[in-house]
Motif scaffolding. Structure first.
Motif, mmCIF file in Angstrom:
data_model
loop_
_atom_site.group_PDB
_atom_site.id
_atom_site.type_symbol
_atom_site.label_atom_id
_atom_site.label_comp_id
_atom_site.label_asym_id
_atom_site.label_seq_id
_atom_site.Cartn_x
_atom_site.Cartn_y
_atom_site.Cartn_z
ATOM 1 N N GLU A 114 0.833 -1.200 0.000
ATOM 2 C CA GLU A 114 0.000 0.000 0.000
ATOM 3 C C GLU A 114 0.870 1.254 0.000
ATOM 4 O OE1 GLU A 114 -3.586 2.006 2.672
ATOM 5 O OE2 GLU A 114 -2.883 -0.025 3.099
ATOM 6 N N GLY A 115 0.488 2.203 -0.842
ATOM 7 C CA GLY A 115 1.222 3.462 -0.918
ATOM 8 C C GLY A 115 2.420 3.435 -1.839
ATOM 9 N N THR A 116 2.671 2.293 -2.488
ATOM 10 C CA THR A 116 3.812 2.176 -3.413
ATOM 11 C C THR A 116 3.371 2.523 -4.830
ATOM 12 O OG1 THR A 116 4.858 0.467 -2.075
ATOM 13 C CG2 THR A 116 5.539 0.608 -4.372
ATOM 14 N N SER A 117 4.103 3.390 -5.481
ATOM 15 C CA SER A 117 3.823 3.728 -6.872
ATOM 16 C C SER A 117 4.734 2.927 -7.788
ATOM 17 C CB SER A 117 4.011 5.227 -7.126
ATOM 18 O OG SER A 117 5.367 5.598 -6.900
ATOM 19 N N VAL A 118 4.308 2.756 -9.040
ATOM 20 C CA VAL A 118 5.055 1.931 -9.993
ATOM 21 C C VAL A 118 5.268 2.706 -11.289
ATOM 22 C CG1 VAL A 118 5.066 -0.199 -11.345
ATOM 23 C CG2 VAL A 118 4.134 -0.215 -9.027
ATOM 24 N N TYR A 119 6.488 2.638 -11.795
ATOM 25 C CA TYR A 119 6.814 3.143 -13.133
ATOM 26 C C TYR A 119 7.122 1.943 -14.000
ATOM 27 C CZ TYR A 119 9.823 4.915 -16.883
ATOM 28 O OH TYR A 119 10.401 5.176 -18.108
ATOM 29 N N LEU A 120 6.378 1.772 -15.083
ATOM 30 C CA LEU A 120 6.574 0.641 -15.994
ATOM 31 C C LEU A 120 7.212 1.137 -17.283
ATOM 32 C CD1 LEU A 120 6.225 -2.305 -16.876
ATOM 33 C CD2 LEU A 120 3.860 -1.759 -17.510
ATOM 34 N N LEU A 121 8.391 0.624 -17.584
ATOM 35 C CA LEU A 121 9.098 0.939 -18.825
ATOM 36 C C LEU A 121 9.006 -0.267 -19.744
ATOM 37 C CD1 LEU A 121 10.991 2.715 -20.563
ATOM 38 C CD2 LEU A 121 12.912 1.685 -19.308
ATOM 39 N N GLU A 122 8.383 -0.082 -20.892
ATOM 40 C CA GLU A 122 8.206 -1.173 -21.848
ATOM 41 C C GLU A 122 9.144 -0.954 -23.033
ATOM 42 O OE1 GLU A 122 4.940 -2.939 -24.978
ATOM 43 O OE2 GLU A 122 4.316 -1.382 -23.561
ATOM 44 N N LEU A 123 10.155 -1.795 -23.139
ATOM 45 C CA LEU A 123 11.136 -1.634 -24.217
ATOM 46 C C LEU A 123 10.618 -2.147 -25.556
ATOM 47 C CD1 LEU A 123 14.419 -2.606 -22.330
ATOM 48 C CD2 LEU A 123 13.425 -0.333 -22.687
ATOM 49 N N GLY A 124 9.485 -2.865 -25.553
ATOM 50 C CA GLY A 124 8.934 -3.382 -26.798
ATOM 51 C C GLY A 124 8.215 -2.333 -27.626
ATOM 52 N N SER A 125 7.430 -1.482 -26.979
ATOM 53 C CA SER A 125 6.667 -0.482 -27.729
ATOM 54 C C SER A 125 7.394 0.849 -27.829
ATOM 55 C CB SER A 125 5.299 -0.260 -27.082
ATOM 56 O OG SER A 125 5.463 0.276 -25.779
ATOM 57 N N GLY A 126 8.329 1.101 -26.925
ATOM 58 C CA GLY A 126 9.071 2.362 -26.956
ATOM 59 C C GLY A 126 10.548 2.125 -26.842
ATOM 60 N N PRO A 127 11.167 1.508 -27.864
ATOM 61 C CA PRO A 127 12.603 1.188 -27.760
ATOM 62 C C PRO A 127 13.464 2.437 -27.602
ATOM 63 C CG PRO A 127 11.816 0.904 -30.021
ATOM 64 C CD PRO A 127 10.612 1.153 -29.178
ATOM 65 N N LEU A 128 14.496 2.312 -26.788
ATOM 66 C CA LEU A 128 15.426 3.409 -26.580
ATOM 67 C C LEU A 128 16.476 3.419 -27.685
ATOM 68 C CD1 LEU A 128 15.910 2.826 -22.770
ATOM 69 C CD2 LEU A 128 14.813 4.831 -23.794
ATOM 70 N N PRO A 129 16.991 4.588 -28.053
ATOM 71 C CA PRO A 129 18.095 4.618 -29.025
ATOM 72 C C PRO A 129 19.293 3.841 -28.493
ATOM 73 C CG PRO A 129 17.227 6.828 -28.648
ATOM 74 C CD PRO A 129 16.608 5.937 -27.609
ATOM 75 N N LEU A 130 20.107 3.339 -29.402
ATOM 76 C CA LEU A 130 21.308 2.610 -28.997
ATOM 77 C C LEU A 130 22.307 3.541 -28.322
ATOM 78 C CD1 LEU A 130 21.954 0.273 -32.063
ATOM 79 C CD2 LEU A 130 21.001 -0.349 -29.835
ATOM 80 N N TRP A 131 22.972 3.009 -27.320
ATOM 81 C CA TRP A 131 24.004 3.767 -26.631
ATOM 82 C C TRP A 131 25.061 4.237 -27.619
ATOM 83 C CZ3 TRP A 131 29.219 3.629 -26.261
ATOM 84 C CH2 TRP A 131 29.821 4.354 -25.220
ATOM 85 N N ASP A 132 25.540 5.466 -27.431
ATOM 86 C CA ASP A 132 26.692 5.942 -28.203
ATOM 87 C C ASP A 132 27.501 6.908 -27.337
ATOM 88 O OD1 ASP A 132 25.678 8.629 -28.471
ATOM 89 O OD2 ASP A 132 24.462 7.979 -30.159
ATOM 90 N N GLN A 133 28.591 7.419 -27.893
ATOM 91 C CA GLN A 133 29.535 8.246 -27.137
ATOM 92 C C GLN A 133 28.926 9.553 -26.650
ATOM 93 O OE1 GLN A 133 32.321 5.973 -26.229
ATOM 94 N NE2 GLN A 133 32.971 8.084 -26.024
ATOM 95 N N SER A 134 27.787 9.956 -27.218
ATOM 96 C CA SER A 134 27.190 11.225 -26.802
ATOM 97 C C SER A 134 26.802 11.207 -25.329
ATOM 98 C CB SER A 134 25.958 11.544 -27.657
ATOM 99 O OG SER A 134 24.896 10.640 -27.396
ATOM 100 N N MET A 135 26.656 10.012 -24.738
ATOM 101 C CA MET A 135 26.345 9.927 -23.315
ATOM 102 C C MET A 135 27.487 10.468 -22.458
ATOM 103 S SD MET A 135 23.270 8.790 -22.886
ATOM 104 C CE MET A 135 23.100 8.111 -21.240
ATOM 105 N N PHE A 136 28.710 10.523 -23.035
ATOM 106 C CA PHE A 136 29.875 10.984 -22.286
ATOM 107 C C PHE A 136 30.267 12.417 -22.609
ATOM 108 C CE2 PHE A 136 31.466 6.355 -21.960
ATOM 109 C CZ PHE A 136 30.792 6.187 -20.768
ATOM 110 N N THR A 137 29.480 13.096 -23.420
ATOM 111 C CA THR A 137 29.804 14.477 -23.774
ATOM 112 C C THR A 137 28.821 15.428 -23.115
ATOM 113 O OG1 THR A 137 28.387 14.616 -25.744
ATOM 114 C CG2 THR A 137 30.580 13.635 -26.029
ATOM 115 N N GLY A 138 29.171 16.703 -23.106
ATOM 116 C CA GLY A 138 28.287 17.704 -22.526
ATOM 117 C C GLY A 138 27.282 18.257 -23.518
ATOM 118 N N ASP A 139 27.337 17.790 -24.754
ATOM 119 C CA ASP A 139 26.469 18.329 -25.790
ATOM 120 C C ASP A 139 25.131 17.602 -25.828
ATOM 121 O OD1 ASP A 139 28.566 20.014 -26.629
ATOM 122 O OD2 ASP A 139 29.428 18.368 -27.801
ATOM 123 N N PRO A 140 24.061 18.304 -26.204
ATOM 124 C CA PRO A 140 22.759 17.634 -26.350
ATOM 125 C C PRO A 140 22.791 16.649 -27.515
ATOM 126 C CG PRO A 140 22.631 19.908 -27.125
ATOM 127 C CD PRO A 140 23.985 19.747 -26.507
#
Length: 201
Positions: free
Chosen positions: A32-58
């Motif tokens: 009781e009182g616990t909220s849930v966040y559901l992430l579904e990778l099937g319908s909303g796939p995330l972009p593939l990881w790349d080097q931009s994760m390590f830069t300060g640029d958008p």
């Protein structure tokens, strides 16, 4: 208390998603009182990881990751539901773990593996071996393997096997919640230094 559930299959309306939705419902009923966040990778796939994760640029990757990161950062515990594809965790789930950094750090994780037949153990071993290294998630000792998943958790459990699976899920969820409460103290202790020690050894 907030729990994040990740449905790791790349297939829309997969058996993994069915199990994730079942767990979402059980969390609401058991905690009781616990909220849930559901992430579904099937319908909303995330972009593939790349080097931009390590830069300060958008970048498009950072833009897509930002709302997911915010939800995970707020979570106290994580459930990862994974199918077994060729004895492995699916690429979308591996990509998700690559994108995670401090969002999961020192938070308990529950592995739930699903199999169409009698498999399901290899993804558990894979995640326990390498799925924690740089994101610092703490897999709890308990995990769940749901075999013959198409016959499981489709409604009120009927067979002895299905009742056993449902009971195991409830037990693991209760333990996960307690780990979530306990590890909050570690995160708030101030001992973590992820600027200097961002990556595991």
């Amino acid at each position: 208390m907030k729990i994040a559930i990740v449905s790791g299959s790349q297939r829309p309306e997969s058996q993994s998603l069915k199990v994730a939705r079942y767990l979402e419902k059980r969390v609401a009923e058991l905690c009781e009182g616990t909220s849930v966040y559901l992430l579904e990778l099937g319908s909303g796939p995330l972009p593939l990881w790349d080097q931009s994760m390590f830069t300060g640029d958008p970048s498009p990757l950072k833009e897509a990751w930002a709302p997911v990161s915010a939800e995970l950062t707020e979570a106290d515990a994580i459930i990862v539901v994974t199918p077994e594809w060729h004895g492995m965790v699916p690429p979308a789930l591996k990509n998700f773990l690559l994108l995670c950094s401090k969002e999961l750090a020192n938070k308990p994780g529950l592995i739930v593996s699903v199999s169409a037949s009698l498999g399901g153990s290899y993804p558990v071993a894979e995640l326990r071996t390498s799925g924690y290294k740089n994101n610092h998630i703490c897999w709890i000792p308990d995990h769940v393997i749901i075999r013959h998943v198409s016959k499981m958790l489709n409604g009120e459990p009927s067979s002895d096997e299905e009742k056993m699976v449902a009971g195991r899920c409830d037990h693991a969820l209760r333990i996960l919640v307690e780990y979530g409460k306990a590890l909050r103290a570690v995160r708030e202790s101030g001992v973590t230094d992820y600027e200097t020690y961002a990556f595991g050894m």
